[in-house]
Design an enzyme around this catalytic site. Sequence first.
Site, PDB file in Angstrom:
ATOM      1  N   CYS A  42       0.730  -1.040   0.172  1.00 48.65           N
ATOM      2  CA  CYS A  42      -0.203   0.010  -0.133  1.00 48.65           C
ATOM      3  C   CYS A  42       0.701   1.232   0.025  1.00 48.65           C
ATOM      4  O   CYS A  42       1.742   1.113   0.728  1.00 48.65           O
ATOM      5  CB  CYS A  42      -1.083  -0.042   1.050  1.00 48.65           C
ATOM      6  SG  CYS A  42      -2.273   1.471   1.403  1.00 48.65           S
ATOM      7  N   ASP A  44       0.428   4.061   1.783  1.00 45.75           N
ATOM      8  CA  ASP A  44       0.393   4.569   3.073  1.00 45.75           C
ATOM      9  C   ASP A  44       1.839   4.763   3.374  1.00 45.75           C
ATOM     10  O   ASP A  44       2.938   3.683   3.711  1.00 45.75           O
ATOM     11  CB  ASP A  44      -0.189   2.844   4.374  1.00 45.75           C
ATOM     12  CG  ASP A  44      -0.837   4.184   5.163  1.00 45.75           C
ATOM     13  OD1 ASP A  44       0.499   5.010   6.132  1.00 45.75           O
ATOM     14  OD2 ASP A  44      -2.163   3.855   5.709  1.00 45.75           O
ATOM     15  N   ARG A  46       3.057   4.940   6.363  1.00 40.55           N
ATOM     16  CA  ARG A  46       3.569   4.179   7.850  1.00 40.55           C
ATOM     17  C   ARG A  46       3.924   2.891   7.371  1.00 40.55           C
ATOM     18  O   ARG A  46       3.805   1.979   8.549  1.00 40.55           O
ATOM     19  CB  ARG A  46       1.872   3.765   8.538  1.00 40.55           C
ATOM     20  CG  ARG A  46       1.929   5.415   8.664  1.00 40.55           C
ATOM     21  CD  ARG A  46       0.374   6.001   9.441  1.00 40.55           C
ATOM     22  NE  ARG A  46      -0.628   5.252   8.601  1.00 40.55           N
ATOM     23  CZ  ARG A  46      -1.742   5.242   9.250  1.00 40.55           C
ATOM     24  NH1 ARG A  46      -2.551   5.436  10.600  1.00 40.55           N
ATOM     25  NH2 ARG A  46      -3.202   5.000   7.908  1.00 40.55           N
ATOM     26  N   HIS A  98      -2.664  -3.490   4.420  1.00 38.34           N
ATOM     27  CA  HIS A  98      -2.103  -3.489   6.758  1.00 38.34           C
ATOM     28  C   HIS A  98      -3.305  -3.174   7.435  1.00 38.34           C
ATOM     29  O   HIS A  98      -4.397  -2.375   6.760  1.00 38.34           O
ATOM     30  CB  HIS A  98      -1.600  -1.934   6.882  1.00 38.34           C
ATOM     31  CG  HIS A  98      -2.182  -0.385   6.487  1.00 38.34           C
ATOM     32  ND1 HIS A  98      -2.603  -0.186   6.567  1.00 38.34           N
ATOM     33  CD2 HIS A  98      -2.001  -0.382   4.807  1.00 38.34           C
ATOM     34  CE1 HIS A  98      -3.113   1.261   5.425  1.00 38.34           C
ATOM     35  NE2 HIS A  98      -2.391   1.238   4.695  1.00 38.34           N
ATOM     36  N   CYS A 101      -6.964  -0.062   6.928  1.00 37.62           N
ATOM     37  CA  CYS A 101      -6.365   0.892   5.499  1.00 37.62           C
ATOM     38  C   CYS A 101      -7.221   1.728   5.347  1.00 37.62           C
ATOM     39  O   CYS A 101      -8.240   0.832   5.282  1.00 37.62           O
ATOM     40  CB  CYS A 101      -6.686  -0.544   4.684  1.00 37.62           C
ATOM     41  SG  CYS A 101      -5.365  -0.070   2.855  1.00 37.62           S
TER      42      CYS A 101
END
Length: 210
Positions: A42, A44, A46, A98, A101
Amino acid sequence: MKQYEKLLLENKVWAAEKVMDNPDFFNRLSKIQTPDFLWIGCSDSRVPANEITGTQPGEIFVHRNIANMVVHTDLNLLSVLQYAVEVLKVKHIIVCGHYGCGGVKAAFSNHSLGLIDKWLRNIKDVYRIHQDEINHIEGEEKKINRLVELNVQEQVMNLAKTSIVQNAWKHQQQPHLHGWVYGLDNGIINPVFEMSVGSYIDPIYKYDNL
């Protein structure tokens, strides 16, 4: 100091530390790329592939998009996949989502967000396939996290449907496909699905001329 200038400064510090530990680090890295892994993750911020797996530059070939999708019309993803499999000859492909999400959360709702709706529609299809299971789960957070896992599973299956992976399975006896989910709250990766070489897929998706 401006924010982007801090990034450049940190880069210089990082590069200097690498050279201090191993003077030949960048010379060696610039001449060869032989990763064993393709990571489809992803976007993202993080969930950085190298950091959460403790790997070094050159060890993981990475592609990232919203909600770690493997979409059969995504030429960007397919180009990365073909290069990783046919040129780099990676031994493993990991689809890593994750929990929590944002893309999956958005797909679970009925709110239009504009252009991204067309991308998230692929996740809505995953929900439609598995809605009986998801609808029997108590609590929205648990429903979404289960959809995260099922989305990873479906993306791994989408990999197996490609002619790229099927051809490699036939001629190279690799790669092994993995579906993982990362926990933002504890930093731990949860393996949820995998497909070894030659795993069963619905016959309609199999190519008989490879």
